[in-house]
Write an enzyme that holds these catalytic residues in place. Structure first.
Site, PDB file in Angstrom:
ATOM      1  N   ARG A 159       0.765  -1.218  -0.043  1.00 30.95           N
ATOM      2  CA  ARG A 159       0.032   0.116   0.014  1.00 30.95           C
ATOM      3  C   ARG A 159       0.775   1.456  -0.188  1.00 30.95           C
ATOM      4  O   ARG A 159       0.381   2.227  -0.458  1.00 30.95           O
ATOM      5  CB  ARG A 159      -0.787   0.194   1.075  1.00 30.95           C
ATOM      6  CG  ARG A 159      -2.074  -0.882   1.168  1.00 30.95           C
ATOM      7  CD  ARG A 159      -3.149  -1.105   2.221  1.00 30.95           C
ATOM      8  NE  ARG A 159      -4.367  -1.584   1.897  1.00 30.95           N
ATOM      9  CZ  ARG A 159      -5.173  -2.045   2.598  1.00 30.95           C
ATOM     10  NH1 ARG A 159      -4.724  -2.080   3.863  1.00 30.95           N
ATOM     11  NH2 ARG A 159      -6.151  -2.490   2.269  1.00 30.95           N
ATOM     12  N   LYS A 215     -12.864 -10.151   8.596  1.00 29.00           N
ATOM     13  CA  LYS A 215     -13.993  -9.369   8.635  1.00 29.00           C
ATOM     14  C   LYS A 215     -15.466  -9.765   8.146  1.00 29.00           C
ATOM     15  O   LYS A 215     -15.937  -9.455   7.153  1.00 29.00           O
ATOM     16  CB  LYS A 215     -13.475  -8.185   7.861  1.00 29.00           C
ATOM     17  CG  LYS A 215     -12.322  -7.179   8.575  1.00 29.00           C
ATOM     18  CD  LYS A 215     -11.892  -6.222   7.410  1.00 29.00           C
ATOM     19  CE  LYS A 215     -10.700  -5.580   8.023  1.00 29.00           C
ATOM     20  NZ  LYS A 215     -10.040  -4.442   7.440  1.00 29.00           N
ATOM     21  N   GLY A 275      -5.544  -5.658   2.173  1.00 28.38           N
ATOM     22  CA  GLY A 275      -4.337  -5.616   2.878  1.00 28.38           C
ATOM     23  C   GLY A 275      -3.733  -6.899   3.237  1.00 28.38           C
ATOM     24  O   GLY A 275      -2.213  -6.986   2.928  1.00 28.38           O
ATOM     25  N   GLY A 314     -12.271  -5.101   0.653  1.00 34.01           N
ATOM     26  CA  GLY A 314     -13.688  -4.725   0.932  1.00 34.01           C
ATOM     27  C   GLY A 314     -14.110  -3.677  -0.146  1.00 34.01           C
ATOM     28  O   GLY A 314     -15.299  -3.746  -0.606  1.00 34.01           O
TER      29      GLY A 314
HETATM   30  N1  LIG Z   1      -9.777 -19.184  10.852  1.00 34.33           N
HETATM   31  C1  LIG Z   1      -9.189 -17.762  11.318  1.00 34.33           C
HETATM   32  N2  LIG Z   1      -9.295 -17.596  12.419  1.00 34.33           N
HETATM   33  C2  LIG Z   1      -9.072 -15.998  12.959  1.00 34.33           C
HETATM   34  N3  LIG Z   1      -8.401 -15.441  11.878  1.00 34.33           N
HETATM   35  C3  LIG Z   1      -8.304 -15.719  10.727  1.00 34.33           C
HETATM   36  C4  LIG Z   1      -8.680 -16.991  10.267  1.00 34.33           C
HETATM   37  N4  LIG Z   1      -8.501 -16.836   9.134  1.00 34.33           N
HETATM   38  C5  LIG Z   1      -7.893 -15.715   8.647  1.00 34.33           C
HETATM   39  N5  LIG Z   1      -7.827 -15.064   9.671  1.00 34.33           N
HETATM   40  C6  LIG Z   1      -7.214 -13.617   9.785  1.00 34.33           C
HETATM   41  O1  LIG Z   1      -7.851 -12.598   8.882  1.00 34.33           O
HETATM   42  C7  LIG Z   1      -7.058 -11.756   8.646  1.00 34.33           C
HETATM   43  C8  LIG Z   1      -7.205 -10.887   7.277  1.00 34.33           C
HETATM   44  O2  LIG Z   1      -8.720 -10.665   7.136  1.00 34.33           O
HETATM   45  P1  LIG Z   1      -9.212  -9.598   6.348  1.00 34.33           P
HETATM   46  O3  LIG Z   1      -8.826  -8.273   6.906  1.00 34.33           O
HETATM   47  O4  LIG Z   1     -10.613  -9.632   6.011  1.00 34.33           O
HETATM   48  O5  LIG Z   1      -8.456  -9.664   5.013  1.00 34.33           O
HETATM   49  P2  LIG Z   1      -7.937  -8.473   3.670  1.00 34.33           P
HETATM   50  O6  LIG Z   1      -6.933  -7.601   4.885  1.00 34.33           O
HETATM   51  O7  LIG Z   1      -7.008  -9.213   2.964  1.00 34.33           O
HETATM   52  O8  LIG Z   1      -9.391  -7.796   3.390  1.00 34.33           O
HETATM   53  C9  LIG Z   1      -5.607 -12.116   8.704  1.00 34.33           C
HETATM   54  O9  LIG Z   1      -5.257 -11.438   9.761  1.00 34.33           O
HETATM   55  C10 LIG Z   1      -5.651 -13.725   9.125  1.00 34.33           C
HETATM   56  O10 LIG Z   1      -5.045 -13.935  10.418  1.00 34.33           O
HETATM   57  O1  LIG Z   2      -7.716  -2.910   5.491  1.00 36.51           O
HETATM   58  C1  LIG Z   2      -8.550  -2.544   4.786  1.00 36.51           C
HETATM   59  O2  LIG Z   2      -9.524  -3.153   4.313  1.00 36.51           O
HETATM   60  P1  LIG Z   2      -9.416  -4.456   3.859  1.00 36.51           P
HETATM   61  O3  LIG Z   2      -9.203  -5.504   4.979  1.00 36.51           O
HETATM   62  O4  LIG Z   2     -10.891  -4.847   3.306  1.00 36.51           O
HETATM   63  O5  LIG Z   2      -8.139  -4.794   2.831  1.00 36.51           O
HETATM   64  C2  LIG Z   2      -8.601  -0.918   4.859  1.00 36.51           C
HETATM   65  O6  LIG Z   2      -7.598  -0.179   5.219  1.00 36.51           O
HETATM   66  C3  LIG Z   2     -10.082  -0.388   5.516  1.00 36.51           C
HETATM   67  O7  LIG Z   2      -9.995  -0.803   6.807  1.00 36.51           O
HETATM   68  P2  LIG Z   2     -11.248  -1.138   7.701  1.00 36.51           P
HETATM   69  O8  LIG Z   2     -11.920  -2.328   7.022  1.00 36.51           O
HETATM   70  O9  LIG Z   2     -10.637  -1.192   8.988  1.00 36.51           O
HETATM   71  O10 LIG Z   2     -12.334   0.089   7.580  1.00 36.51           O
END
Ligand SMILES: Nc1ncnc2c1ncn2[C@@H]1O[C@H](COP(=O)(O)OP(=O)(O)O)[C@@H](O)[C@H]1O
Ligand SMILES: O=C(OP(=O)(O)O)[C@H](O)COP(=O)(O)O
Length: 395
Positions: free
Chosen positions: A35, A197, A354, A377
Protein backbone atom coordinates in the site's frame (compact mmCIF):
# COMPACT_ATOMS: atom_id res chain seq x y z
CA UNK A 1 -13.08 14.01 -11.87
CA UNK A 2 -9.80 15.91 -11.56
CA UNK A 3 -6.78 13.67 -11.82
CA UNK A 4 -3.27 14.01 -10.46
CA UNK A 5 -1.69 14.36 -13.88
CA UNK A 6 -4.03 17.12 -14.98
CA UNK A 7 -3.39 19.27 -11.91
CA UNK A 8 -0.48 21.59 -11.17
CA UNK A 9 0.47 21.34 -7.50
CA UNK A 10 3.13 24.06 -7.48
CA UNK A 11 3.07 25.93 -4.17
CA UNK A 12 0.03 23.93 -3.06
CA UNK A 13 -0.21 22.02 0.18
CA UNK A 14 -1.90 18.79 -0.85
CA UNK A 15 -3.80 17.00 1.91
CA UNK A 16 -3.59 13.40 0.69
CA UNK A 17 -5.80 10.65 2.14
CA UNK A 18 -3.81 7.45 1.74
CA UNK A 19 -4.49 3.91 2.94
CA UNK A 20 -1.38 3.11 4.97
CA UNK A 21 -3.26 0.44 6.91
CA UNK A 22 -0.38 -1.98 6.47
CA UNK A 23 0.30 -5.18 8.42
CA UNK A 24 2.87 -4.77 11.22
CA UNK A 25 4.55 -7.43 13.35
CA UNK A 26 5.01 -7.30 17.16
CA UNK A 27 8.14 -5.18 16.70
CA UNK A 28 6.04 -2.65 14.72
CA UNK A 29 7.84 -3.55 11.49
CA UNK A 30 5.90 -3.52 8.21
CA UNK A 31 5.44 -7.05 6.86
CA UNK A 32 4.02 -5.94 3.50
CA UNK A 33 4.52 -2.49 2.00
CA UNK A 34 2.25 -2.86 -1.07
CA UNK A 35 0.00 0.00 0.00
CA UNK A 36 2.92 2.37 0.60
CA UNK A 37 4.68 1.52 -2.66
CA UNK A 38 1.45 2.00 -4.58
CA UNK A 39 1.09 5.59 -3.31
CA UNK A 40 4.62 6.74 -4.13
CA UNK A 41 3.83 7.93 -7.71
CA UNK A 42 1.06 10.18 -6.39
CA UNK A 43 3.36 11.74 -3.78
CA UNK A 44 6.24 12.12 -6.22
CA UNK A 45 4.07 13.92 -8.78
CA UNK A 46 2.94 16.44 -6.17
CA UNK A 47 6.49 17.06 -4.99
CA UNK A 48 7.87 17.25 -8.54
CA UNK A 49 5.36 20.00 -9.34
CA UNK A 50 6.73 22.03 -6.42
CA UNK A 51 3.97 21.18 -3.98
CA UNK A 52 4.09 19.67 -0.50
CA UNK A 53 2.22 16.64 0.91
CA UNK A 54 0.33 16.22 4.13
CA UNK A 55 -0.38 12.50 4.34
CA UNK A 56 -3.26 11.23 6.45
CA UNK A 57 -4.33 7.65 7.10
CA UNK A 58 -5.82 5.25 9.56
CA UNK A 59 -3.99 2.18 10.88
CA UNK A 60 -5.97 -0.77 12.24
CA UNK A 61 -9.12 -0.38 14.27
CA UNK A 62 -8.10 1.35 17.53
CA UNK A 63 -11.02 1.36 19.97
CA UNK A 64 -10.00 3.75 22.74
CA UNK A 65 -7.99 6.64 21.37
CA UNK A 66 -4.21 6.76 21.00
CA UNK A 67 -2.33 3.49 21.44
CA UNK A 68 1.32 2.68 20.71
CA UNK A 69 0.36 -0.34 18.61
CA UNK A 70 -1.59 1.73 16.12
CA UNK A 71 0.65 4.80 15.96
CA UNK A 72 1.65 5.89 12.48
CA UNK A 73 5.02 6.98 13.87
CA UNK A 74 6.16 3.40 13.15
CA UNK A 75 5.78 4.16 9.45
CA UNK A 76 7.85 7.34 9.31
CA UNK A 77 11.25 5.70 8.74
CA UNK A 78 10.04 3.11 6.17
CA UNK A 79 8.11 5.73 4.16
CA UNK A 80 11.14 8.07 4.18
CA UNK A 81 13.28 5.22 2.88
CA UNK A 82 10.87 4.14 0.14
CA UNK A 83 10.15 7.72 -0.94
CA UNK A 84 13.73 8.96 -0.66
CA UNK A 85 12.54 12.09 1.13
CA UNK A 86 12.64 12.60 4.94
CA UNK A 87 9.09 12.49 6.30
CA UNK A 88 8.08 14.76 9.19
CA UNK A 89 5.53 13.55 11.74
CA UNK A 90 2.68 15.31 13.56
CA UNK A 91 1.79 13.32 16.67
CA UNK A 92 -1.82 14.52 16.52
CA UNK A 93 -3.81 14.75 13.29
CA UNK A 94 -5.61 17.93 14.38
CA UNK A 95 -4.81 20.64 16.95
CA UNK A 96 -2.31 23.48 17.10
CA UNK A 97 0.85 21.51 16.51
CA UNK A 98 -0.57 19.89 13.35
CA UNK A 99 -1.69 23.36 12.17
CA UNK A 100 1.78 24.81 12.83
CA UNK A 101 3.61 21.92 11.18
CA UNK A 102 1.37 22.06 8.12
CA UNK A 103 1.79 25.83 7.86
CA UNK A 104 5.58 25.54 8.04
CA UNK A 105 5.74 22.90 5.30
CA UNK A 106 7.84 23.98 2.31
CA UNK A 107 7.53 22.82 -1.33
CA UNK A 108 9.07 19.36 -1.68
CA UNK A 109 8.40 18.44 1.97
CA UNK A 110 6.20 15.69 3.37
CA UNK A 111 4.32 15.57 6.67
CA UNK A 112 2.57 12.46 8.00
CA UNK A 113 -0.30 12.94 10.48
CA UNK A 114 -0.97 10.58 13.39
CA UNK A 115 -3.68 7.91 13.02
CA UNK A 116 -7.02 9.52 12.13
CA UNK A 117 -8.92 6.80 14.02
CA UNK A 118 -7.48 7.98 17.33
CA UNK A 119 -10.53 10.27 17.06
CA UNK A 120 -13.88 8.50 17.01
CA UNK A 121 -15.11 11.42 14.90
CA UNK A 122 -13.22 9.98 11.92
CA UNK A 123 -15.36 6.84 11.59
CA UNK A 124 -18.50 8.76 12.53
CA UNK A 125 -17.94 11.05 9.56
CA UNK A 126 -18.04 14.08 11.84
CA UNK A 127 -18.28 17.32 9.83
CA UNK A 128 -16.43 19.50 12.38
CA UNK A 129 -13.55 17.01 12.53
CA UNK A 130 -13.43 16.91 8.71
CA UNK A 131 -13.33 20.72 8.68
CA UNK A 132 -10.36 20.75 11.06
CA UNK A 133 -8.48 18.30 8.86
CA UNK A 134 -9.41 20.27 5.74
CA UNK A 135 -7.93 23.46 7.21
CA UNK A 136 -4.46 21.89 6.95
CA UNK A 137 -4.31 21.77 3.13
CA UNK A 138 -5.11 23.81 0.01
CA UNK A 139 -6.32 20.87 -2.08
CA UNK A 140 -7.59 17.38 -1.22
CA UNK A 141 -6.31 14.28 -2.93
CA UNK A 142 -8.03 10.97 -2.27
CA UNK A 143 -5.73 8.06 -3.00
CA UNK A 144 -7.11 5.68 -0.35
CA UNK A 145 -8.87 3.15 -2.57
CA UNK A 146 -8.70 0.51 0.19
CA UNK A 147 -10.85 2.75 2.41
CA UNK A 148 -13.06 4.23 -0.30
CA UNK A 149 -16.01 2.09 0.85
CA UNK A 150 -16.06 3.99 4.16
CA UNK A 151 -18.01 7.27 4.44
CA UNK A 152 -15.56 8.58 7.01
CA UNK A 153 -14.52 12.17 7.75
CA UNK A 154 -11.23 12.02 5.82
CA UNK A 155 -12.41 9.76 2.98
CA UNK A 156 -15.67 11.42 2.01
CA UNK A 157 -17.09 14.12 4.31
CA UNK A 158 -14.01 16.32 3.90
CA UNK A 159 -14.69 16.78 0.17
CA UNK A 160 -17.23 19.55 0.81
CA UNK A 161 -14.49 21.86 2.11
CA UNK A 162 -12.43 21.87 -1.07
CA UNK A 163 -12.85 23.30 -4.55
CA UNK A 164 -9.99 21.14 -5.79
CA UNK A 165 -10.78 17.47 -5.10
CA UNK A 166 -8.34 15.26 -6.93
CA UNK A 167 -8.38 11.55 -7.68
CA UNK A 168 -5.02 9.96 -6.79
CA UNK A 169 -3.13 7.57 -9.03
CA UNK A 170 -3.89 4.48 -6.92
CA UNK A 171 -7.57 5.31 -6.88
CA UNK A 172 -7.61 5.83 -10.63
CA UNK A 173 -5.71 2.64 -11.46
CA UNK A 174 -7.81 0.54 -9.10
CA UNK A 175 -11.09 1.81 -10.52
CA UNK A 176 -9.90 1.24 -14.09
CA UNK A 177 -8.86 -2.29 -13.21
CA UNK A 178 -12.07 -3.19 -11.36
CA UNK A 179 -14.13 -1.73 -14.19
CA UNK A 180 -12.16 -3.76 -16.73
CA UNK A 181 -12.99 -6.95 -14.87
CA UNK A 182 -16.64 -6.07 -14.51
CA UNK A 183 -16.87 -5.61 -18.25
CA UNK A 184 -14.62 -8.44 -19.37
CA UNK A 185 -14.95 -11.19 -16.76
CA UNK A 186 -14.88 -14.55 -18.49
CA UNK A 187 -16.73 -17.49 -17.00
CA UNK A 188 -16.39 -19.58 -14.92
CA UNK A 189 -15.99 -16.72 -12.43
CA UNK A 190 -14.82 -17.88 -9.01
CA UNK A 191 -14.74 -15.72 -5.88
CA UNK A 192 -12.65 -16.89 -2.94
CA UNK A 193 -13.61 -15.33 0.37
CA UNK A 194 -11.79 -15.67 3.65
CA UNK A 195 -10.23 -13.50 6.32
CA UNK A 196 -11.67 -12.22 9.53
CA UNK A 197 -13.98 -9.29 8.71
CA UNK A 198 -17.14 -11.40 8.66
CA UNK A 199 -19.81 -8.80 9.31
CA UNK A 200 -18.25 -6.50 6.71
CA UNK A 201 -18.05 -9.09 4.01
CA UNK A 202 -20.97 -11.46 4.49
CA UNK A 203 -23.35 -8.94 2.95
CA UNK A 204 -20.99 -8.56 0.02
CA UNK A 205 -21.02 -12.33 -0.47
CA UNK A 206 -24.78 -12.20 -0.81
CA UNK A 207 -24.55 -9.59 -3.54
CA UNK A 208 -21.71 -11.33 -5.37
CA UNK A 209 -24.07 -14.24 -6.02
CA UNK A 210 -25.37 -12.38 -9.06
CA UNK A 211 -21.91 -12.21 -10.58
CA UNK A 212 -20.08 -15.45 -9.83
CA UNK A 213 -20.39 -19.12 -10.77
CA UNK A 214 -18.40 -20.48 -7.84
CA UNK A 215 -17.99 -19.11 -4.35
CA UNK A 216 -15.30 -20.61 -2.17
CA UNK A 217 -15.62 -19.77 1.52
CA UNK A 218 -12.57 -20.27 3.74
CA UNK A 219 -10.67 -18.52 6.52
CA UNK A 220 -12.40 -17.13 9.59
CA UNK A 221 -15.53 -16.64 7.49
CA UNK A 222 -16.20 -20.39 7.46
CA UNK A 223 -17.17 -20.96 11.06
CA UNK A 224 -20.25 -18.75 11.11
CA UNK A 225 -21.58 -20.84 8.21
CA UNK A 226 -20.52 -24.11 9.85
CA UNK A 227 -22.19 -23.21 13.16
CA UNK A 228 -25.36 -22.11 11.35
CA UNK A 229 -25.46 -25.54 9.71
CA UNK A 230 -25.37 -27.19 13.14
CA UNK A 231 -21.65 -27.94 13.33
CA UNK A 232 -19.39 -27.72 16.38
CA UNK A 233 -16.88 -24.92 15.97
CA UNK A 234 -15.33 -24.79 19.47
CA UNK A 235 -13.96 -21.30 20.09
CA UNK A 236 -13.43 -20.49 16.39
CA UNK A 237 -14.20 -17.04 15.06
CA UNK A 238 -17.98 -16.58 15.11
CA UNK A 239 -20.39 -13.75 14.46
CA UNK A 240 -23.43 -15.31 16.08
CA UNK A 241 -25.90 -12.73 14.77
CA UNK A 242 -24.91 -13.49 11.19
CA UNK A 243 -25.95 -17.15 11.25
CA UNK A 244 -29.40 -16.56 9.77
CA UNK A 245 -27.86 -14.52 7.00
CA UNK A 246 -25.36 -17.31 6.35
CA UNK A 247 -28.21 -19.78 5.88
CA UNK A 248 -30.06 -17.33 3.65
CA UNK A 249 -26.97 -16.98 1.47
CA UNK A 250 -26.74 -20.74 1.07
CA UNK A 251 -30.41 -20.87 0.04
CA UNK A 252 -30.05 -17.98 -2.39
CA UNK A 253 -26.94 -19.51 -3.93
CA UNK A 254 -28.86 -22.73 -4.54
CA UNK A 255 -31.72 -20.82 -6.18
CA UNK A 256 -29.31 -18.90 -8.40
CA UNK A 257 -27.31 -21.97 -9.36
CA UNK A 258 -24.11 -20.69 -7.72
CA UNK A 259 -21.79 -23.41 -6.53
CA UNK A 260 -20.83 -22.79 -2.88
CA UNK A 261 -17.68 -24.59 -1.81
CA UNK A 262 -16.84 -24.78 1.88
CA UNK A 263 -14.01 -26.55 3.76
CA UNK A 264 -14.32 -30.30 4.30
CA UNK A 265 -11.77 -30.22 7.12
CA UNK A 266 -9.92 -27.74 9.31
CA UNK A 267 -6.58 -27.45 11.02
CA UNK A 268 -7.44 -26.63 14.61
CA UNK A 269 -5.41 -25.30 17.55
CA UNK A 270 -5.85 -25.26 21.31
CA UNK A 271 -4.54 -21.71 21.52
CA UNK A 272 -4.32 -18.69 19.20
CA UNK A 273 -0.58 -18.99 18.65
CA UNK A 274 1.88 -20.51 16.20
CA UNK A 275 3.11 -22.99 18.80
CA UNK A 276 -0.32 -24.26 19.84
CA UNK A 277 -1.09 -27.98 19.65
CA UNK A 278 -2.54 -28.81 16.24
CA UNK A 279 -4.77 -31.43 14.67
CA UNK A 280 -6.90 -31.88 11.57
CA UNK A 281 -10.61 -32.56 12.04
CA UNK A 282 -13.59 -32.99 9.73
CA UNK A 283 -15.85 -29.97 9.20
CA UNK A 284 -18.20 -29.14 12.08
CA UNK A 285 -16.30 -31.36 14.52
CA UNK A 286 -14.15 -28.89 16.40
CA UNK A 287 -14.01 -29.83 20.12
CA UNK A 288 -14.64 -27.27 22.86
CA UNK A 289 -11.52 -25.27 23.69
CA UNK A 290 -10.12 -25.63 20.14
CA UNK A 291 -10.38 -23.23 17.21
CA UNK A 292 -10.04 -23.51 13.46
CA UNK A 293 -7.01 -21.59 12.18
CA UNK A 294 -6.59 -23.04 8.69
CA UNK A 295 -8.32 -25.18 6.09
CA UNK A 296 -7.29 -28.85 6.04
CA UNK A 297 -5.73 -31.00 3.26
CA UNK A 298 -9.03 -32.30 1.84
CA UNK A 299 -10.33 -28.73 1.56
CA UNK A 300 -7.16 -27.68 -0.23
CA UNK A 301 -7.67 -30.40 -2.86
CA UNK A 302 -11.33 -29.48 -3.31
CA UNK A 303 -10.62 -25.75 -3.64
CA UNK A 304 -7.73 -26.38 -6.05
CA UNK A 305 -9.98 -28.32 -8.41
CA UNK A 306 -12.47 -25.44 -8.66
CA UNK A 307 -9.73 -22.81 -9.07
CA UNK A 308 -8.00 -24.84 -11.79
CA UNK A 309 -10.98 -24.58 -14.13
CA UNK A 310 -11.78 -20.90 -13.50
CA UNK A 311 -11.27 -18.13 -16.05
CA UNK A 312 -11.76 -15.21 -13.65
CA UNK A 313 -10.68 -15.38 -10.01
CA UNK A 314 -11.37 -12.79 -7.34
CA UNK A 315 -9.71 -13.55 -4.00
CA UNK A 316 -10.14 -11.62 -0.79
CA UNK A 317 -9.21 -12.89 2.65
CA UNK A 318 -6.60 -15.49 3.64
CA UNK A 319 -7.66 -19.13 4.19
CA UNK A 320 -6.22 -19.16 7.70
CA UNK A 321 -4.04 -17.28 10.15
CA UNK A 322 -1.18 -17.20 7.64
CA UNK A 323 0.84 -14.90 9.91
CA UNK A 324 1.56 -18.07 11.96
CA UNK A 325 3.74 -20.32 9.73
CA UNK A 326 2.07 -23.43 11.17
CA UNK A 327 -1.30 -22.27 9.87
CA UNK A 328 -0.21 -20.81 6.52
CA UNK A 329 -0.40 -24.00 4.42
CA UNK A 330 -3.98 -23.44 3.21
CA UNK A 331 -3.33 -19.87 2.11
CA UNK A 332 -0.08 -20.81 0.37
CA UNK A 333 -1.70 -23.75 -1.45
CA UNK A 334 -4.55 -21.57 -2.67
CA UNK A 335 -2.06 -18.91 -3.81
CA UNK A 336 -0.22 -21.60 -5.78
CA UNK A 337 -3.48 -22.78 -7.33
CA UNK A 338 -4.40 -19.23 -8.35
CA UNK A 339 -0.96 -18.74 -9.93
CA UNK A 340 -1.32 -22.05 -11.78
CA UNK A 341 -4.75 -21.09 -13.17
CA UNK A 342 -3.30 -17.75 -14.27
CA UNK A 343 -0.30 -19.26 -16.00
CA UNK A 344 -1.79 -22.48 -17.36
CA UNK A 345 -5.48 -21.73 -17.86
CA UNK A 346 -4.99 -18.09 -18.85
CA UNK A 347 -7.30 -16.99 -16.04
CA UNK A 348 -7.50 -13.35 -14.94
CA UNK A 349 -6.66 -13.39 -11.22
CA UNK A 350 -7.32 -10.47 -8.94
CA UNK A 351 -6.18 -10.57 -5.32
CA UNK A 352 -7.39 -7.80 -3.03
CA UNK A 353 -7.02 -6.64 0.56
CA UNK A 354 -4.23 -5.58 2.89
CA UNK A 355 -3.66 -9.03 4.38
CA UNK A 356 -4.34 -10.94 1.18
CA UNK A 357 -1.75 -8.84 -0.67
CA UNK A 358 0.64 -9.48 2.19
CA UNK A 359 -0.03 -13.24 2.00
CA UNK A 360 0.58 -13.52 -1.75
CA UNK A 361 3.63 -11.24 -1.69
CA UNK A 362 5.20 -12.99 1.29
CA UNK A 363 4.69 -16.30 -0.49
CA UNK A 364 6.71 -14.76 -3.36
CA UNK A 365 3.84 -15.00 -5.86
CA UNK A 366 2.58 -11.41 -6.08
CA UNK A 367 4.01 -10.92 -9.56
CA UNK A 368 2.56 -14.18 -10.90
CA UNK A 369 -1.10 -13.17 -10.63
CA UNK A 370 -2.87 -10.72 -12.92
CA UNK A 371 -3.40 -7.91 -10.41
CA UNK A 372 -2.86 -7.31 -6.70
CA UNK A 373 -5.31 -4.69 -5.48
CA UNK A 374 -4.75 -2.47 -2.44
CA UNK A 375 -8.45 -2.85 -1.63
CA UNK A 376 -10.28 -5.78 -0.11
CA UNK A 377 -13.73 -4.68 1.03
CA UNK A 378 -13.53 -1.64 -1.26
CA UNK A 379 -12.79 -3.78 -4.30
CA UNK A 380 -15.61 -6.19 -3.51
CA UNK A 381 -18.10 -3.37 -3.00
CA UNK A 382 -17.02 -1.81 -6.29
CA UNK A 383 -17.42 -5.17 -8.02
CA UNK A 384 -20.96 -5.53 -6.74
CA UNK A 385 -21.81 -2.23 -8.43
CA UNK A 386 -21.85 0.11 -5.45
CA UNK A 387 -20.80 3.76 -5.74
CA UNK A 388 -18.01 4.06 -3.17
CA UNK A 389 -18.38 7.13 -0.88
CA UNK A 390 -14.67 7.96 -1.29
CA UNK A 391 -15.10 8.08 -5.05
CA UNK A 392 -18.43 9.90 -4.99
CA UNK A 393 -16.84 12.63 -2.83
CA UNK A 394 -14.41 13.44 -5.66
CA UNK A 395 -17.14 14.40 -8.08
N1 LIG B 1 -9.61 -19.07 10.92
C1 LIG B 1 -9.25 -17.84 11.26
N2 LIG B 1 -9.38 -17.40 12.53
C2 LIG B 1 -9.00 -16.15 12.86
N3 LIG B 1 -8.49 -15.24 11.99
C3 LIG B 1 -8.33 -15.63 10.73
C4 LIG B 1 -8.71 -16.94 10.29
N4 LIG B 1 -8.44 -17.03 8.97
C5 LIG B 1 -7.90 -15.86 8.60
N5 LIG B 1 -7.83 -15.00 9.64
C6 LIG B 1 -7.27 -13.65 9.68
O1 LIG B 1 -7.91 -12.80 8.77
C7 LIG B 1 -7.09 -11.66 8.61
C8 LIG B 1 -7.34 -11.00 7.30
O2 LIG B 1 -8.70 -10.71 7.15
P1 LIG B 1 -9.25 -9.48 6.28
O3 LIG B 1 -8.83 -8.20 6.92
O4 LIG B 1 -10.70 -9.72 6.10
O5 LIG B 1 -8.47 -9.66 4.89
P2 LIG B 1 -7.91 -8.55 3.89
O6 LIG B 1 -7.07 -7.58 4.69
O7 LIG B 1 -7.12 -9.29 2.88
O8 LIG B 1 -9.12 -7.88 3.30
C9 LIG B 1 -5.66 -12.14 8.76
O9 LIG B 1 -5.02 -11.35 9.74
C10 LIG B 1 -5.82 -13.60 9.23
O10 LIG B 1 -4.97 -13.96 10.31
O1 LIG C 1 -7.56 -2.86 5.28
C1 LIG C 1 -8.58 -2.36 4.82
O2 LIG C 1 -9.57 -3.09 4.25
P1 LIG C 1 -9.43 -4.65 3.82
O3 LIG C 1 -9.14 -5.46 5.07
O4 LIG C 1 -10.79 -4.96 3.24
O5 LIG C 1 -8.33 -4.74 2.81
C2 LIG C 1 -8.79 -0.87 4.73
O6 LIG C 1 -7.68 -0.17 5.26
C3 LIG C 1 -10.07 -0.47 5.46
O7 LIG C 1 -9.97 -0.79 6.83
P2 LIG C 1 -11.31 -1.03 7.70
O8 LIG C 1 -11.97 -2.31 7.19
O9 LIG C 1 -10.83 -1.14 9.12
O10 LIG C 1 -12.20 0.17 7.46
Amino acid sequence: MKTIDSFDFSNKKALVRVDFNVPLNERHEITDDTRINATIPTIKKILADGGSCILMSHLGRPKDGPTEKYSLKHLVAPISLILGVPVKFADDCIGQSAIDQAAALQPGEVLLLENLRFYKEEEKGDVEFAKKLASLGDVWVNDAFGTAHRAHASTAIIGQFFTDKICGKVMQAEIDNAQYILENAEKPFTAIMGGAKISDKILIIERLLDKVDNLIIGGGMTYTFSKALGGNIGKSLLEADKQDLALEILEKAKAKGVNIIMPLDNVIADDFSNDANRQVVEKGQIPDGWEGLDIGPKSIELFKEVIKNSKTILWNGPMGVFEFPNFAAGTTAIAEAVVKATEENNAFSLIGGGDSASAINNAGMGDRVSYVSTGGGALLEYMEGKVLPGVAALD
